[in-house]
Design an enzyme around this catalytic site. Structure first.
Site, mmCIF file in Angstrom:
data_model
loop_
_atom_site.group_PDB
_atom_site.id
_atom_site.type_symbol
_atom_site.label_atom_id
_atom_site.label_comp_id
_atom_site.label_asym_id
_atom_site.label_seq_id
_atom_site.Cartn_x
_atom_site.Cartn_y
_atom_site.Cartn_z
ATOM 1 N N HIS A 95 -9.615 1.594 -0.398
ATOM 2 C CA HIS A 95 -8.452 2.046 -0.033
ATOM 3 C C HIS A 95 -8.117 1.006 -1.416
ATOM 4 O O HIS A 95 -8.442 0.323 -2.081
ATOM 5 C CB HIS A 95 -8.479 0.543 0.420
ATOM 6 C CG HIS A 95 -7.252 0.960 1.560
ATOM 7 N ND1 HIS A 95 -5.545 0.615 0.319
ATOM 8 C CD2 HIS A 95 -5.959 -0.036 2.286
ATOM 9 C CE1 HIS A 95 -4.527 1.060 0.817
ATOM 10 N NE2 HIS A 95 -5.103 0.739 2.212
ATOM 11 N N CYS A 114 0.506 -1.081 0.046
ATOM 12 C CA CYS A 114 -0.181 -0.172 -0.557
ATOM 13 C C CYS A 114 0.597 1.350 0.279
ATOM 14 O O CYS A 114 0.521 2.194 -0.374
ATOM 15 C CB CYS A 114 -1.071 -0.237 1.705
ATOM 16 S SG CYS A 114 -1.563 -1.464 1.367
ATOM 17 N N HIS A 174 -2.876 8.279 6.675
ATOM 18 C CA HIS A 174 -3.085 6.786 5.566
ATOM 19 C C HIS A 174 -4.792 6.473 5.873
ATOM 20 O O HIS A 174 -5.089 5.660 5.197
ATOM 21 C CB HIS A 174 -2.089 5.819 5.932
ATOM 22 C CG HIS A 174 -1.902 4.237 5.444
ATOM 23 N ND1 HIS A 174 -2.230 3.974 4.116
ATOM 24 C CD2 HIS A 174 -2.397 2.983 5.524
ATOM 25 C CE1 HIS A 174 -2.754 2.879 3.984
ATOM 26 N NE2 HIS A 174 -2.152 1.943 4.583
#
Length: 431
Positions: free
Chosen positions: A356, A177, A317
């Protein structure tokens, strides 16, 4: 901070909001999200436990993009989305073919689709036949065109470089990620060091398939919550229960400032620092105290020559997982402890709005951060109604904020403790 000044001169994004960064930005400022009911194509009875995602809607494809070569080649979705986002960034920047010849391309992407199908095909045996090369070649026409045997991880970087005739370095980054943010960070460093003057950097991903979403669910990362419907992605809220996956891509054009000004470009923002760390706590969990995240943010500030008290915004995040949101809050409190500056910071979580994007996540988030610096507007963290007691910062809950943003950090943290933070600054011609 040494070397050339580096600015962002082109933006491109594909998300569940559509195929332009402009639509994404306007919808986010409105407080919208693009999460909706979802099931894998392979499941027809609605029984898959993960019931929501933020998929790209092809019905939103603008007419001028339906002829893009990305739709005509045998590519995975992630490569199509990334190629379209990169094309948008190039068009947005005003660069021409001659400009792009010496450009670098740095791209991040996730794992290929249909891996399990390809593995079954490779291992399946006919009577009397072994799983050898000749056997596989006889069955090649049965391999999925978008699968792992035909779509290497570097396919996106290669098709972008080939399409635009880029002859500079071509780099594929695979770091979960944190990938797209690391692609942008490494491109920034290459330009600042004088290796190249221009780079196209970002990433693309789509995990909306049975293989990957099944794995994320079994790992306990993806939420199966039903009670909030499509509003289940709620970073920093006490009812958060896990990530909600999206798909898409994002790319930015990074350019040496003097070069950009010489061709008449108007920068969106300046990239001034890049920090990365590895906390190595657990494969699927951050250090509970946010140590790795704090190291990355501090490294970005040190790289930029900035004092923590100069920062106005952190694009978090913010995954909506029980572990990340508390750890990231603690990390912010650690880095910005002096005079309790963390109480004056604005914190925003973009994943609450477009999900995400896994390997691609950092790219549209950097775009949003750059636009916040340019326009002094901060997108909200939506669905935040009951903050967790351990998440007590100003998360810009549920509505956009008008606020001066001179300096901002954009955080991207990946599985395995891969932590990245990028420092952006409002563009001003003289410093």
């Amino acid at each position: 901070m040494n070397g050339a000044r580096v600015v962002i001169t082109g933006l491109g994004a594909v998300t569940g909001f559509g195929f332009t960064w402009q639509r994404m930005w306007s919808e986010m400022l409105r407080g919208s999200h693009c999460i909706r009911p979802w099931q894998p194509d392979e499941v027809s009875d609605g029984s898959f436990p993960v019931g929501f995602a933020a998929p790209v809607d092809m019905a939103l494809l603008p007419p001028h993009l339906d002829e893009h070569p990305a739709w005509r080649l045998p590519l995975e979705k992630r490569s199509r989305y990334g190629w379209v986002a990169a094309s948008q960034a190039v068009a947005d920047s005003g660069l021409d073919a001659a400009d792009l010849r010496e450009a670098a391309v740095l791209s991040a992407s996730g794992a290929p689709h249909h891996m399990l199908d390809d593995m079954r095909l490779a291992l399946a045996e006919e009577p009397g036949a072994g799983a050898d090369w000749a056997y596989l070649m006889r069955r090649a026409d049965r391999v999925h065109a978008g699968g792992s045997l035909r779509q290497a991880s570097d396919r996106l970087a290669r098709v972008i470089a080939g399409h635009f005739g880029c002859e500079g370095p071509v780099v594929n980054i695979s770091s979960a990620c944190a990938g797209a943010a690391q692609a942008i960070g490494n491109a920034f460093q290459m330009i600042r060091r004088g290796e190249v003057e221009l780079a196209l950097a970002g990433g693309a991903d789509s995990v909306l398939n049975l293989d990957t979403m099944g794995s994320l669910y079994l790992l306990g990362a993806a939420t199966s919550e039903q009670r909030f419907g499509a509003d289940l992605c709620r970073p920093f809220d006490r009812h958060r229960s896990g990530l909600v996956a999206g798909e898409g891509g994002g790319f930015v054009v990074l350019e040496r400032l003097d070069r950009a000004l010489a061709r008449g470009a108007t920068p969106y923002a300046e990239v001034v620092g890049y920090g990365s760390s590895l906390d190595g706590y657990k494969v699927t969990a951050p250090d509970p105290q946010g140590r790795g995240a704090a190291l990355a943010m501090q490294a970005a500030l040190d790289d930029a020559g900035l004092d923590p008290q100069q920062v106005d915004l952190i694009n978090a995040h913010g995954t909506s997982t029980p572990l990340n949101d508390v750890a990231e809050t603690l990390a912010i409190k650690t880095v910005f402890a002096r005079d309790e500056h963390y109480r004056r910071l604005a914190v925003s979580a973009n994943k609450s709005q477009f999900g995400h994007l896994i390997a691609a996540a950092g790219a549209p988030e950097v775009i949003v951060t750059a636009l916040s610096c340019r326009e002094d507007r901060i997108t909200p963290t939506v669905n935040l109604h009951e903050p967790d007691g351990d998440c007590d910062l100003d998360y810009c809950a549920n509505q956009a904020v008008h606020r001066s943003v001179e300096v901002a950090l954009s955080n991207s943290f990946g599985f395995g403790g891969l932590n990245t933070s990028l420092a952006l600054r409002k563009y001003r011609r003289s410093r």
